[in-house]
Design a protein around this motif. Structure first.
Motif, PDB file in Angstrom:
ATOM      1  N   VAL A 197       0.894  -1.231  -0.021  1.00 55.64           N
ATOM      2  CA  VAL A 197      -0.129  -0.306  -0.031  1.00 55.64           C
ATOM      3  C   VAL A 197       1.205   1.137   0.640  1.00 55.64           C
ATOM      4  O   VAL A 197       0.529   1.954  -0.885  1.00 55.64           O
ATOM      5  CB  VAL A 197      -0.658  -0.220   1.366  1.00 55.64           C
ATOM      6  CG1 VAL A 197      -1.558   1.393   1.234  1.00 55.64           C
ATOM      7  CG2 VAL A 197      -2.283  -1.179   0.931  1.00 55.64           C
ATOM      8  N   ALA A 198       2.147   1.717   1.512  1.00 54.84           N
ATOM      9  CA  ALA A 198       3.149   2.731   0.749  1.00 54.84           C
ATOM     10  C   ALA A 198       3.492   2.329  -0.924  1.00 54.84           C
ATOM     11  O   ALA A 198       3.655   3.861  -0.877  1.00 54.84           O
ATOM     12  CB  ALA A 198       4.619   2.235   2.163  1.00 54.84           C
TER      13      ALA A 198
ATOM     14  N   PHE B 218      17.704   8.302  -3.935  1.00 56.55           N
ATOM     15  CA  PHE B 218      17.893   7.881  -2.484  1.00 56.55           C
ATOM     16  C   PHE B 218      17.084   8.509  -2.072  1.00 56.55           C
ATOM     17  O   PHE B 218      16.927   8.299  -0.934  1.00 56.55           O
ATOM     18  CB  PHE B 218      19.167   7.565  -2.005  1.00 56.55           C
ATOM     19  CG  PHE B 218      20.489   7.157  -2.987  1.00 56.55           C
ATOM     20  CD1 PHE B 218      20.279   6.821  -4.277  1.00 56.55           C
ATOM     21  CD2 PHE B 218      21.288   8.210  -2.967  1.00 56.55           C
ATOM     22  CE1 PHE B 218      21.067   6.353  -5.137  1.00 56.55           C
ATOM     23  CE2 PHE B 218      22.151   8.282  -3.851  1.00 56.55           C
ATOM     24  CZ  PHE B 218      22.138   7.117  -4.900  1.00 56.55           C
ATOM     25  N   THR B 219      15.719   9.230  -2.184  1.00 56.36           N
ATOM     26  CA  THR B 219      15.076   9.477  -1.234  1.00 56.36           C
ATOM     27  C   THR B 219      13.359   9.258  -2.971  1.00 56.36           C
ATOM     28  O   THR B 219      13.699   9.583  -3.497  1.00 56.36           O
ATOM     29  CB  THR B 219      14.798  10.866  -1.307  1.00 56.36           C
ATOM     30  OG1 THR B 219      14.655  12.405  -2.026  1.00 56.36           O
ATOM     31  CG2 THR B 219      15.921  11.156  -0.380  1.00 56.36           C
TER      32      THR B 219
ATOM     33  N   MET C 130      14.601   1.876  -0.034  1.00 58.25           N
ATOM     34  CA  MET C 130      13.626   1.812   0.898  1.00 58.25           C
ATOM     35  C   MET C 130      12.064   1.702   0.783  1.00 58.25           C
ATOM     36  O   MET C 130      10.976   1.796   1.045  1.00 58.25           O
ATOM     37  CB  MET C 130      14.311   3.251   2.005  1.00 58.25           C
ATOM     38  CG  MET C 130      15.535   3.205   1.708  1.00 58.25           C
ATOM     39  SD  MET C 130      15.586   4.720   3.099  1.00 58.25           S
ATOM     40  CE  MET C 130      15.516   5.624   2.111  1.00 58.25           C
ATOM     41  N   PRO C 131      12.229   0.098   2.114  1.00 60.10           N
ATOM     42  CA  PRO C 131      10.433  -0.578   1.937  1.00 60.10           C
ATOM     43  C   PRO C 131       9.819   0.613   2.735  1.00 60.10           C
ATOM     44  O   PRO C 131      10.600   1.584   3.369  1.00 60.10           O
ATOM     45  CB  PRO C 131      10.869  -1.247   2.759  1.00 60.10           C
ATOM     46  CG  PRO C 131      12.088  -2.162   2.408  1.00 60.10           C
ATOM     47  CD  PRO C 131      13.089  -1.152   2.242  1.00 60.10           C
TER      48      PRO C 131
ATOM     49  N   ILE D 131       9.241   1.414  -5.417  1.00 60.40           N
ATOM     50  CA  ILE D 131       7.413   1.609  -5.908  1.00 60.40           C
ATOM     51  C   ILE D 131       6.834   0.376  -7.260  1.00 60.40           C
ATOM     52  O   ILE D 131       7.900  -0.558  -6.590  1.00 60.40           O
ATOM     53  CB  ILE D 131       8.446   2.319  -7.616  1.00 60.40           C
ATOM     54  CG1 ILE D 131       9.464   1.672  -8.247  1.00 60.40           C
ATOM     55  CG2 ILE D 131       8.415   3.638  -7.799  1.00 60.40           C
ATOM     56  CD1 ILE D 131       9.442   1.973  -8.977  1.00 60.40           C
ATOM     57  N   THR D 132       5.283   0.373  -6.834  1.00 60.37           N
ATOM     58  CA  THR D 132       4.946  -1.206  -7.511  1.00 60.37           C
ATOM     59  C   THR D 132       5.762  -1.962  -7.890  1.00 60.37           C
ATOM     60  O   THR D 132       5.583  -3.101  -7.415  1.00 60.37           O
ATOM     61  CB  THR D 132       3.771  -0.790  -7.869  1.00 60.37           C
ATOM     62  OG1 THR D 132       3.156   0.453  -6.627  1.00 60.37           O
ATOM     63  CG2 THR D 132       2.413  -2.303  -7.240  1.00 60.37           C
ATOM     64  N   PRO D 133       6.583  -1.739  -9.042  1.00 57.92           N
ATOM     65  CA  PRO D 133       6.483  -2.464 -10.083  1.00 57.92           C
ATOM     66  C   PRO D 133       7.464  -3.159  -9.497  1.00 57.92           C
ATOM     67  O   PRO D 133       7.889  -4.490  -9.482  1.00 57.92           O
ATOM     68  CB  PRO D 133       6.717  -1.649 -11.286  1.00 57.92           C
ATOM     69  CG  PRO D 133       6.347  -0.379 -11.584  1.00 57.92           C
ATOM     70  CD  PRO D 133       6.079   0.160  -9.671  1.00 57.92           C
ATOM     71  N   LEU D 134       8.842  -2.494  -8.578  1.00 59.26           N
ATOM     72  CA  LEU D 134       9.421  -2.678  -7.506  1.00 59.26           C
ATOM     73  C   LEU D 134       9.198  -4.468  -6.799  1.00 59.26           C
ATOM     74  O   LEU D 134      10.391  -5.351  -6.818  1.00 59.26           O
ATOM     75  CB  LEU D 134      10.693  -2.336  -6.796  1.00 59.26           C
ATOM     76  CG  LEU D 134      11.699  -2.288  -6.187  1.00 59.26           C
ATOM     77  CD1 LEU D 134      13.075  -2.998  -7.152  1.00 59.26           C
ATOM     78  CD2 LEU D 134      12.398  -1.577  -5.513  1.00 59.26           C
ATOM     79  N   LEU D 135       8.566  -4.152  -6.361  1.00 61.38           N
ATOM     80  CA  LEU D 135       8.142  -4.645  -5.940  1.00 61.38           C
ATOM     81  C   LEU D 135       7.025  -6.314  -5.943  1.00 61.38           C
ATOM     82  O   LEU D 135       7.540  -7.169  -5.757  1.00 61.38           O
ATOM     83  CB  LEU D 135       6.602  -4.547  -4.719  1.00 61.38           C
ATOM     84  CG  LEU D 135       7.261  -3.434  -3.571  1.00 61.38           C
ATOM     85  CD1 LEU D 135       5.646  -3.183  -2.722  1.00 61.38           C
ATOM     86  CD2 LEU D 135       7.417  -4.277  -2.728  1.00 61.38           C
ATOM     87  N   ILE D 136       6.832  -6.360  -7.490  1.00 59.40           N
ATOM     88  CA  ILE D 136       6.663  -7.443  -7.957  1.00 59.40           C
ATOM     89  C   ILE D 136       7.638  -8.310  -8.633  1.00 59.40           C
ATOM     90  O   ILE D 136       8.337  -9.293  -8.133  1.00 59.40           O
ATOM     91  CB  ILE D 136       5.719  -7.161  -9.889  1.00 59.40           C
ATOM     92  CG1 ILE D 136       4.395  -6.423  -9.577  1.00 59.40           C
ATOM     93  CG2 ILE D 136       5.818  -8.216 -10.571  1.00 59.40           C
ATOM     94  CD1 ILE D 136       4.096  -5.791 -10.655  1.00 59.40           C
ATOM     95  N   ILE D 137       8.958  -7.576  -8.627  1.00 54.64           N
ATOM     96  CA  ILE D 137      10.488  -8.350  -8.431  1.00 54.64           C
ATOM     97  C   ILE D 137      11.119  -9.002  -7.788  1.00 54.64           C
ATOM     98  O   ILE D 137      11.085  -9.702  -7.043  1.00 54.64           O
ATOM     99  CB  ILE D 137      11.245  -7.377  -8.522  1.00 54.64           C
ATOM    100  CG1 ILE D 137      10.849  -7.043 -10.839  1.00 54.64           C
ATOM    101  CG2 ILE D 137      12.995  -7.505  -9.029  1.00 54.64           C
ATOM    102  CD1 ILE D 137      12.269  -6.475 -11.713  1.00 54.64           C
TER     103      ILE D 137
END
Lengths: 283, 311
Positions: free
Chosen positions: A61-62, A139-140, A223-224, A229-235
């Protein structure tokens, strides 16, 4: 034979309809439709609880909040500066204009990974721009925003440009003879004509930013809960062998992309009607 | 236009208040222009803002790539782009582009022929579906191929039994590249061929030309610049794709790393100079692409104008 008998509305003397449409549909199905349907089927066959847990965990969600917020902000900035850039490119002569015009397409031509490492270097603490800024960008979440601005800019300019070029100059002359100030003419005559194209460009930039991956992961810091970003979470989920979880998030992204695609199509139809009216009154 | 210029309306500039006074232009026709143009200071400000924004967001990143690439000297640069892993990345990227561009070229021509020359049911749906890969996130584009060809995928078992590898191997990279470059040629050709109509082709058929003769002698000469334009864009994306390829590649150095993935590997190992050196190759290609694009764009516009003039 099959297609020409069932689908063709009007007979044509030209050959090749069956072959061309047959190949088109086969290729489209194999490359695009079947693999895409795999994502939906995979999700449909998984347990509802696992799917819900995957798409609604706090970390995911974040990532939605960051991706949406940054995309919205980037598309807004692009709409504003894209309008100014298009205006200058279409209306004002200046030396080196063709070069500048060609440079607008750089984000289309430059690979995202190259853009990513370049932006990271520029906005790092010791970078060309980063060293002058009182706050951190690389990095932010701000870095995510900067990368999204980079990749979205040409969408706005290239959508607006043909429309602004076609605007009937006599309308502006009429407004001026009727006593309108230049600002009134812009606000009441030019802007309404540009609006559909401006919104289309905004939506295209927004859609592109939502799905963008390559340029962002270098500059974001990933950073979690903060700059993921959402696409990174898929990976990330794929690397943890959670294929179902990765697919569930992908389906959420696909559904949002389809809604945006529909919206963009409607906007473009509106823009065409507007332009058709403007051109009709021209002749 | 000429009629309105000759009208006695010297006061229009003053009607717009102080704006006319900013531009000191002597002759009357130009004063009329001034009423429909911005004051000089505003023109200057807007141009400065536009160029400033483009410098900041477009020119500086481009210059940075080349600056960082040569920062540690020419030898480091040369070493970075001639080491084995870089060369193998170049070969793989070339392979992916050499397969995906011709495939999408054939598809683009076929789709444009069917859509532009014939009137059939479901055309709008087909047009939307062709654009679909553009609205899918690159990461998702890679993922869907994992779902078909991966270990747990639809064909995973079959491929395993026959000792075939698609994911984490070259075929997967090619497929992902085909997917992300799918619409480029089609979407350049379709609007042009729709504008051109099909009278010329119909005339050729009536005169006895065969289907292929019509295509090679009538259609192709009319669309060659738009075709080239689509190929240029398709090729640029094929060389630069990162997200989709990243998912299916597995990042095996010297084997499944394309140029963009090789840049990532080097960057993550803190070999910044080498990463930027390899990146400069792709940035150079991007510049060539922009140059060709600007050249071909004029020809495409001419093709479209001709089509609009003789409907």
């Amino acid at each position: 034979m099959l297609f020409s008998r069932t689908l063709l509305k009007r007979h044509s003397v030209l050959p090749g309809f069956d072959l061309a449409l047959g190949f088109t549909l086969l290729y489209l199905s194999l490359i695009v439709l079947l693999p895409l349907s795999a994502a939906f089927l995979k999700t449909a066959s998984a347990g509802w609880e696992h799917i819900w847990a995957s798409v609604s965990s706090p970390r995911v969600v974040a990532s939605y909040q960051l991706t949406f917020g940054a995309s919205l902000a980037a598309a807004t900035l692009n709409a504003l500066f894209g309008l100014i850039i298009t205006w200058v490119l279409v209306r004002y002569p200046f030396p080196g204009k063709r070069l500048v015009d060609a440079l607008v397409d750089l984000p289309f031509a430059l690979p995202t990974a190259v853009a990513g490492i370049a932006l990271t270097a520029i906005y790092a603490d010791n970078g060309v721009i980063g060293q002058w800024l009182p706050f951190k960008v690389s990095f932010t979440p701000l870095g995510v925003f900067v990368a999204m601005v980079f990749i979205g800019l040409p969408f706005v300019v290239r959508t607006l440009q043909p429309v602004l070029e076609d605007i009937n100059h006599e309308l502006e002359e009429a407004a001026a003879t009727l006593g309108a100030t230049r600002w009134q003419t812009f606000r009441l005559v030019i802007l309404p004509a540009l609006l559909p194209a401006l919104l289309t460009g905004f939506a295209l930039a927004f859609a592109r930013a939502l799905g963008e991956y390559g340029s962002i992961i270098f500059i974001a810091g990933n950073m979690p809960m903060v700059s993921e970003i959402t696409p990174l979470l898929i990976i990330t989920k794929l690397e943890q062998y959670d294929v179902t979880g990765a697919t569930a998030i992908a389906v959420v992204m696909l559904l949002i992309a389809f809604v945006l695609l529909l919206g963009i199509n409607l906007l473009q139809a509106w823009a065409r009607r507007r332009q058709g009216l403007a051109e009709g009154s021209d002749r | 236009m000429s009629a309105s210029l000759s009208l006695p309306v010297p006061d229009t500039a003053e009607l717009s208040g102080s704006e006319g006074s900013g531009v000191a232009i002597p002759c009357p026709p130009a004063r009329l222009e001034a009423a429909t143009a911005e004051p000089f200071w505003l023109r200057l400000t807007l141009t400065a803002v536009a160029l400033g924004f483009m410098t900041l967001f477009l020119f500086v990143p481009l210059a940075t790539v080349f600056f960082e690439a040569f920062r540690k000297g020419f030898e480091v640069y040369l070493a970075a782009i001639t080491e084995d892993d870089a060369l193998s990345a170049i070969r793989l990227t070339l392979t992916a582009a050499l397969i995906s561009v011709p495939l999408n070229l054939i598809f683009g021509v076929a789709a444009a022929w069917a859509i532009a020359k014939f009137d059939f049911r479901g055309k709008n749906l087909l047009l939307t579906l062709i654009d679909l890969p553009f609205s899918v996130s690159p990461v998702v584009s890679g993922l869907i191929y994992v779902l078909v060809f991966g270990l747990q995928g639809w064909l995973g078992e079959f491929l395993g039994d026959h000792d075939l590898k698609v994911i984490f191997a070259v075929p997967g990279i090619v497929l992902a590249t085909v997917f992300v470059t799918f619409p480029f040629v089609a979407r350049e050709l379709i609007p042009l061929m729709q504008a051109q109509g099909s009278e010329q082709e119909e005339a050729a058929v009536v005169l006895g030309a065969s289907g292929w003769q019509v295509f090679w002698r009538v259609t192709l000469p009319n669309i060659k610049w738009a075709l080239l334009y689509g190929v240029i864009l398709c090729n640029a994306r094929a060389f630069g794709e990162f997200g989709a390829v990243s998912v299916v590649s597995g990042h095996i150095r010297g084997q499944t790393n394309t140029l963009p993935l090789h840049i990532e590997t080097l960057y993550n190992e803190y070999q910044f100079a080498a990463a930027f050196a390899v990146a400069s190759l792709l940035a150079g290609l991007a510049l060539v692409t922009l140059g060709l694009k600007a050249l071909v764009e004029l020809r495409v516009k001419a093709e479209l104008r001709t089509a609009a003039a003789n409907p």
